[in-house]
Design a protein around this motif. Structure first.
Motif, PDB file in Angstrom:
ATOM      1  N   LYS A 774       0.753  -0.848   0.317  1.00 42.27           N
ATOM      2  CA  LYS A 774      -0.208  -0.091  -0.058  1.00 42.27           C
ATOM      3  C   LYS A 774       0.908   0.944   0.033  1.00 42.27           C
ATOM      4  N   GLU A 775       2.180   1.329   0.840  1.00 38.85           N
ATOM      5  CA  GLU A 775       2.904   2.362   1.241  1.00 38.85           C
ATOM      6  C   GLU A 775       3.266   2.808  -0.641  1.00 38.85           C
ATOM      7  N   ASN A 776       3.446   2.036  -1.215  1.00 43.10           N
ATOM      8  CA  ASN A 776       4.310   2.377  -3.253  1.00 43.10           C
ATOM      9  C   ASN A 776       2.965   2.602  -3.986  1.00 43.10           C
ATOM     10  N   MET A 777       2.054   2.407  -3.463  1.00 41.00           N
ATOM     11  CA  MET A 777       1.042   2.676  -4.387  1.00 41.00           C
ATOM     12  C   MET A 777      -0.030   3.479  -4.577  1.00 41.00           C
ATOM     13  N   PHE A 778      -0.401   4.078  -5.530  1.00 40.13           N
ATOM     14  CA  PHE A 778      -1.665   5.414  -4.953  1.00 40.13           C
ATOM     15  C   PHE A 778      -3.133   4.527  -4.606  1.00 40.13           C
ATOM     16  N   THR A 779      -3.191   5.441  -3.799  1.00 37.95           N
ATOM     17  CA  THR A 779      -4.144   4.639  -2.416  1.00 37.95           C
ATOM     18  C   THR A 779      -5.691   5.538  -2.111  1.00 37.95           C
ATOM     19  N   LEU A 780      -6.325   5.598  -1.672  1.00 38.37           N
ATOM     20  CA  LEU A 780      -7.281   6.852  -1.433  1.00 38.37           C
ATOM     21  C   LEU A 780      -7.261   7.891   0.038  1.00 38.37           C
ATOM     22  N   ASP A 781      -5.985   7.036   0.412  1.00 40.38           N
ATOM     23  CA  ASP A 781      -5.420   7.851   1.512  1.00 40.38           C
ATOM     24  C   ASP A 781      -4.066   8.790   0.961  1.00 40.38           C
ATOM     25  N   HIS A 782      -3.474   8.160   0.004  1.00 38.57           N
ATOM     26  CA  HIS A 782      -1.967   8.867  -0.364  1.00 38.57           C
ATOM     27  C   HIS A 782      -1.370   8.254  -1.451  1.00 38.57           C
ATOM     28  N   PHE A 783       0.028   9.600  -2.010  1.00 37.22           N
ATOM     29  CA  PHE A 783       0.461   8.805  -3.494  1.00 37.22           C
ATOM     30  C   PHE A 783       1.631   8.091  -2.573  1.00 37.22           C
ATOM     31  N   PRO A 784       2.389   7.044  -3.427  1.00 39.11           N
ATOM     32  CA  PRO A 784       3.093   6.917  -3.673  1.00 39.11           C
ATOM     33  C   PRO A 784       4.478   6.745  -2.289  1.00 39.11           C
ATOM     34  N   VAL A 785       4.989   6.547  -1.490  1.00 37.95           N
ATOM     35  CA  VAL A 785       5.946   7.201  -0.897  1.00 37.95           C
ATOM     36  C   VAL A 785       7.038   7.591  -2.375  1.00 37.95           C
ATOM     37  N   TRP A 786       7.316   7.035  -2.554  1.00 39.01           N
ATOM     38  CA  TRP A 786       8.104   7.446  -3.825  1.00 39.01           C
ATOM     39  C   TRP A 786       8.274   8.646  -4.790  1.00 39.01           C
ATOM     40  N   TYR A 787       7.411   8.917  -4.920  1.00 41.21           N
ATOM     41  CA  TYR A 787       6.106   9.774  -5.812  1.00 41.21           C
ATOM     42  C   TYR A 787       6.456  10.769  -4.717  1.00 41.21           C
ATOM     43  N   ARG A 788       6.017  11.039  -3.519  1.00 40.32           N
ATOM     44  CA  ARG A 788       5.940  12.086  -3.096  1.00 40.32           C
ATOM     45  C   ARG A 788       7.647  12.555  -2.277  1.00 40.32           C
ATOM     46  N   ARG A 789       8.851  11.332  -1.757  1.00 44.37           N
ATOM     47  CA  ARG A 789       9.820  11.636  -1.967  1.00 44.37           C
ATOM     48  C   ARG A 789      10.461  13.015  -3.328  1.00 44.37           C
ATOM     49  N   ALA A 790       9.906  12.336  -3.987  1.00 42.96           N
ATOM     50  CA  ALA A 790      10.656  13.186  -5.717  1.00 42.96           C
ATOM     51  C   ALA A 790       9.661  14.055  -5.701  1.00 42.96           C
TER      52      ALA A 790
END
Length: 1122
Positions: A774-790
């Protein structure tokens, strides 16, 4: 580059020694000789410090940076993707996201959705009242209904058990894949209620009329979930019908009348002072019943109510001295706090109730005068085994003739000597009297006060619609599965409910409450109305109640782990906005939202990713407004910078569909591209399938987000060449590096493409970018971690990191970079692209680069040459911009925080400004209870006390079993499950040190200061000195660190950890925090008085009998062993 501590020093050269002047006196020669020796020793010391040439480390860093940048660019294809988005900049529009317009639009859509739920509940209330109006009560009525515990059950002969019968059930995705019956509702009855009682049978028969309304509501609004009617007699009608599962003891403890939606709908807000008798006569079982009574009263209170508890004997005392003279909000935190204190009550002295009553009236009168508390109903709950004093003058002076404060009395124990006195108190103060002689009596007797408080509302026929605070449904069978598969912040729900009254004229003055109807609203369904793509990588939506408590927020964490099980935190639904948005130190945001205002606010915030381990500094704009007809306020957050803009492209459906239907492409299945939950035929469709069905014209009746679809099609076309690029690389097997496993990209529209360079059997990161990740996927809750950090790193430069240990399998590293679109002077993030590889891919390059060959030219090098990271006297590390180790000689160091490995170097880097320590706070933490809080006990070494304790435990539990024994259940055993005690004896033996409780913690995060690209220093550690050199690795977020390994500084410098530390408050501060009354918005309606109320119906006694001789025999045995 200069070296700290000895830069530019020239040592004595023995080969070029100055010629001696023989005329010098002997003394001068001796002094010169001493100077030579001293200089030589100093030179040796400096030579020992200057082992690591900074120029060499710099060369390594540059070489390594070039290698990994080329590696990442080659396998990701980032330059190609950036070029493709660059090519379309002339045909796209870049728009600024209008936060004010967005929050207004979202609020209107939420208001419309919640309005549909309210209309459904109104239809149920009207149908129930009409059904009761035309139903004549029949004491002998026989009626077989579907009991949710007994349906589809057979007896030994294979026949359906009474109240069972065949009840078809089918799995339904809309109801969390539970097996349900959407054509019928069925009935749940608590274990302590006889399911063939005439009141139950008549109520069930009358409420059969709701079946058609349930079905009609569901057809009109297919987004409805559970609909229900909770009867004041105890039964619960639920639609759709389900099979109710008892607990491990075969007990159904669920009682709808205890639920917040029932209590809030049945009564207006209230101020309650609980007065408990702790005199000597309350010893033993009476005190046990009294404590259970208090806890049950506390369970009937909600966040719109206020409470305090007073204990009395010879004198009056507050169970929480900090709350002296005031009322506190009855939120979950305070209720649980009171329960712990009530457990510690001990009996002593003589009971003098008069002063306790005076103190209670004083609290309530002062609260009303100061505008504090609920400013609605006021009540005193007197829990006692008798009242001997002359107390009439207290009521004459403080409550009559208005009788503004109702007094409810609970006579505890078998003794009836003072029953008339206790009943007189209730009947002369518009309250209610009950006699509670056993633990089994408590529940039913406590509930009576709710019906009394509801009378003014019922007589006036005020159908107030209420919305509950957020709560977690722990009743349904698949709750634990939901805990493990859904984002924590989206597990909660709210309920909308409405009271149901008797409209019969002959009972009008009695104000008879028939029950409460309601329906649930999952908060994740509300969040779907605020699409993630409109908010950007760091943007989010949140909801709060009129009390400032969180309904939904991406940083809300309502669960904690106890052993291997996830459980709700004790205070999970009373988390205040100020505890999540803690940068709002002046609480301007909270105050404005609680007041229901519309406005904006900007804040500099320390946001975190990767479960709080990595800090980011963001500038957030907050936009907020109220949701009309509800007690809720809505807020959205947009991040300044890249998050301010969104670009809009346009392609034909045909072109977009062609590139959408490729095997490497997916879209965010938790997002709503098309609404699949309205038509049952669409519920089995994934979002991608629904989009394709709609765009190809096969399902034109689907409701789709056209802006999101257009952007998704555009991204599909622009990113399409990446598939060919990745495939060409993969087919060139001779040119592939082992360990490069997955390449991926994601766009703001939730579109993802990925290519597996390595097969499943060869991949280390088998779960990376799967549905479980879930942390690395687009979810209802958030963008992926790698997307947000980039998104917070310069576009075109790769950011490298290792996922947290608990979220990865194996030693893997992720490289990611942002892709942007620029139109004029405006820039927006189009997406992010990256590659996942094993750590060995970087390690092999690092060790090759950091090993100088023997023939290295060392003529211009000061220090060790050739220098090799593999040598024993040198330690080499690659760490990221948050201080986490990627590469080290010790393989198990990978992923660890560098400060834990070498506290001396990390301390120096912080002191020199290369790293900054960032303080973060967690106001939702769970900490172990202090061991010193455990009360002292008798030594366990005494065998007599051990035997006595065991005997006492057995007898007391045997006694409680006898006292809880229900004679009704003896005659109707086929309809009853085994009773379950209302408290757990074993929990008392659990060590307090093992118990987790809510607390506040502070913890550090560390961030590299990018302006400091290189540094070196010498650390003095007792008899030795340690040198280190740090060099930034160009075009990355990484640092190369080379440390002298033969000097141990662990005695002088302890490790630096990221472990959270509990924030300890002294008694005064803690009391101030507990007493503080934050700004809140009171519910608009209040029903505390009606002139037609019939207050003569003021009480009854309990008639369950018990063998008095058996009672005293058991009590005598208990007394002997104690």
């Amino acid at each position: 580059m200069q070296m700290a501590a000895a830069a530019g020093m020239k040592c004595w050269n023995a080969g070029n020694a100055t010629k001696w002047d023989k005329s010098w006196p002997q003394r001068g020669r001796l002094m010169m000789l001493m100077w030579i020796i001293l200089s030589g020793s100093l030179c040796l010391t400096v030579d020992g410090q200057m082992k690591i040439p900074p120029e060499t480390v710099q060369q390594w860093a540059v070489s390594f940076g070039k290698e990994i940048a080329a590696l990442s660019a080659r396998y990701s294809g980032a330059k190609l993707l950036q070029k493709k988005y660059k090519d379309i900049e002339g045909v796209v529009k870049l728009e600024e996201v209008d936060g004010e317009e967005l929050v207004k639009k979202f609020a209107e859509e939420m208001e419309e959705m919640l309005g549909r739920k309210m209309k459904s509940v109104k239809r149920l209330a009207e149908a129930a009242e009409d059904a009761d109006l035309y139903h004549d009560y029949n004491e002998t009525l026989e009626f077989d209904y579907y009991n949710s515990m007994l349906i589809n059950s057979l007896d030994e002969d294979g026949n359906s058990v009474p109240l069972g019968g065949e009840f078809p059930l089918e799995a339904n995705e809309h109801f969390n894949s539970l097996r349900v019956n959407t054509q019928l509702s069925n009935i749940q009855v608590p274990t302590n209620v006889y399911n063939r009682d005439p009141d139950i049978i008549n109520g069930v028969y009358m409420s059969e009329a709701l079946n058609d309304v349930f079905i009609d509501n569901f057809q009109k609004d297919p987004t409805l979930t559970w609909q229900y009617f909770g009867s004041s007699t105890g039964f619960f009608r639920l639609y759709p019908g389900i099979q109710w599962t008892p607990d491990e003891n075969g007990v159904v403890t669920f009682d709808c009348r205890n639920r917040n939606w029932y209590i809030q709908a049945a009564t207006s807000p209230k101020d309650v002072v609980i007065v408990v008798d702790v005199s000597g006569s309350m010893k033993g079982l009476r005190m046990t019943i009294a404590k259970h009574t208090i806890n049950t009263i506390l369970d009937t209170l909600g966040e719109n109510d206020f409470v305090n508890i007073i204990a009395y004997s010879d004198y009056v005392r507050y169970v929480e001295p900090c709350f002296k003279g005031t009322l506190v909000q009855a939120d979950l935190d305070n209720r649980e706090h009171f329960k712990l204190l009530v457990e510690e009550l001990h009996v002593k002295g003589e009971g003098k109730v008069k002063n306790a009553l005076k103190e209670s009236f004083k609290i309530l009168n002062e609260a009303a005068a100061l505008g504090q508390g609920s400013l609605c109903n006021q009540a005193i709950m007197l829990v006692t085994d008798g009242a001997m004093e002359d107390f009439q003058d207290v009521f004459e002076a403080l409550n009559w003739p208005e009788r503004r404060v109702r007094v409810f009395t609970y006579l505890i124990g078998r003794e009836m000597t003072f029953a008339e006195n206790v009943k007189w108190i209730a009947c002369n103060n518009k309250g209610y009297y009950t006699h509670v002689s056993t633990l089994a009596d408590v529940q039913e007797n406590v509930m009576e006060y709710l019906h009394v408080l509801s009378r003014p509302m019922v007589i006036n026929h005020d159908h107030d619609i209420i919305w509950t605070e957020a709560y977690m449904d722990s009743v349904l069978p698949n709750t634990e599965k939901l805990f493990n598969t859904q984002a924590e912040s989206l597990l909660l729900m709210t309920s909308v409910a409405m009271p149901v009254f008797s409209k019969k004229k002959e009972t009008l003055s009695h104000g008879i409450l028939l029950g409460v109807v309601g329906t649930d609203v999952a908060l994740r369904e509300l969040m779907r109305l605020a699409p993630r793509y409109k908010l950007g990588a760091h943007g989010y939506v949140y909801l709060i109640t009129n009390n400032g408590y969180i309904l939904s927020h991406p940083d809300l964490r309502p669960l904690y782990k106890e052993g291997k099980k996830l459980k709700p935190k004790p205070n999970y639904n009373s988390v205040d906005l100020s505890e999540v948005e803690w940068e709002d130190t002046e609480e301007k945001l909270r105050t404005a939202m609680v007041k229901g205002e519309t406005g904006t606010l900007s804040l500099d915030v320390r946001a975190t990713v990767d479960k709080g381990t990595r800090a980011m500094f963001l500038k957030n704009d907050y936009f907020h407004t109220v949701i009309n007809e509800t007690p809720f306020s809505l807020g959205i957050v947009l991040t300044q910078g890249y998050g301010q803009y969104i670009f809009i492209g346009n392609v034909s459906v045909e072109e977009g569909l062609h590139d959408l239907l490729t095997p490497d492409l997916t879209i965010a299945n938790e997002w709503t591209y098309c609404e699949t939950d309205i038509d049952p035929a669409h519920r089995k469709l994934s979002q991608l399938e629904a989009v394709v069905q709609y765009l190809t014209g096969k399902e034109l009746d689907l409701e789709c987000d056209m802006q999101l679809l257009q952007q998704t099609l555009f991204d599909a076309v622009v990113t399409a060449p990446m598939e060919a690029y990745w495939t060409a690389l993969m087919l060139n097997t001779s040119g592939m590096d082992d360990g490069v496993e997955t390449v991926f990209l994601g766009t703001r529209s939730g579109l993802m493409r990925l290519q597996r360079y390595a097969g499943t059997e060869k991949r280390v990161a088998k779960s990376f970018l799967t549905s479980a990740d879930k942390e690395n996927m687009f979810t209802l809750d958030h963008f992926p971690v790698w997307y947000r950090r980039a998104a917070e790193y310069p576009a075109g430069q790769f950011l490298y990191y290792m996922p947290r240990r608990e979220t990865r399998v194996g030693r893997i590293v992720i490289a990611t970079t942002a892709v942007t679109v620029t139109v004029g002077k405006k820039t927006a993030i189009a997406g992010a692209i990256g590659v996942q590889m094993t750590l060995e891919v970087l390690e092999s390059r690092f060790w090759a680069i950091t090993t100088q060959p023997n023939d290295t030219d060392c003529s211009d090098v000061e220090g060790i040459c050739p220098l090799r990271c593999g040598s024993a006297d040198i330690e080499c590390f690659v760490i990221d911009n948050n201080g986490f180790v990627l590469i080290s000689k010790q393989r198990n160091n990978a992923g660890r925080f560098f400060g834990e490995i070498d506290g001396s170097v990390m301390t120096t880097l912080i002191r020199m400004g290369m790293f900054k320590r960032v303080s973060l706070f967690d106001y939702q933490a769970m900490c172990k209870m202090n061991s010193h809080s455990v009360s002292s006990a008798r030594p366990l070494l005494s065998p007599f006390y051990g035997l006595a304790s065991a005997l006492k435990w057995f007898l007391s539990n045997f006694l409680l079993f006898l006292l809880e024994f229900n004679i009704c259940g003896f005659w109707h055993t086929e309809h009853f499950a085994d009773a379950k005690p209302s408290f757990s004896v074993s929990s008392a033996h659990k060590k307090k040190g093992d118990i987790l409780q809510p607390c506040d913690t502070e913890y550090p995060s560390f961030v590299h200061e990018p302006s400091v690209k290189e540094t070196n220093s010498i650390i003095k550690c007792g008899r030795c000195q340690k040198m280190f050199v740090v060099q930034q690795i160009p075009e990355s977020n990484l640092l190369m660190l080379v440390v002298q390994a033969d000097c141990d500084c662990s005695r002088q410098y302890g490790p630096i950890t990221m472990e959270p530390k509990e924030v300890k408050y002294n008694a005064s501060v803690k009391c101030d925090r507990m007493r503080s009354q934050k700004i809140r918005r009171r519910p608009e309606s209040c029903h505390a008085y009606h002139p037609q109320e019939n207050a003569y119906d003021c009480g009854r006694a309990s008639f369950i009998s018990l063998s008095v001789s058996l009672f005293f025999i058991s009590l005598s045995f208990s007394a002997i062993v104690s």
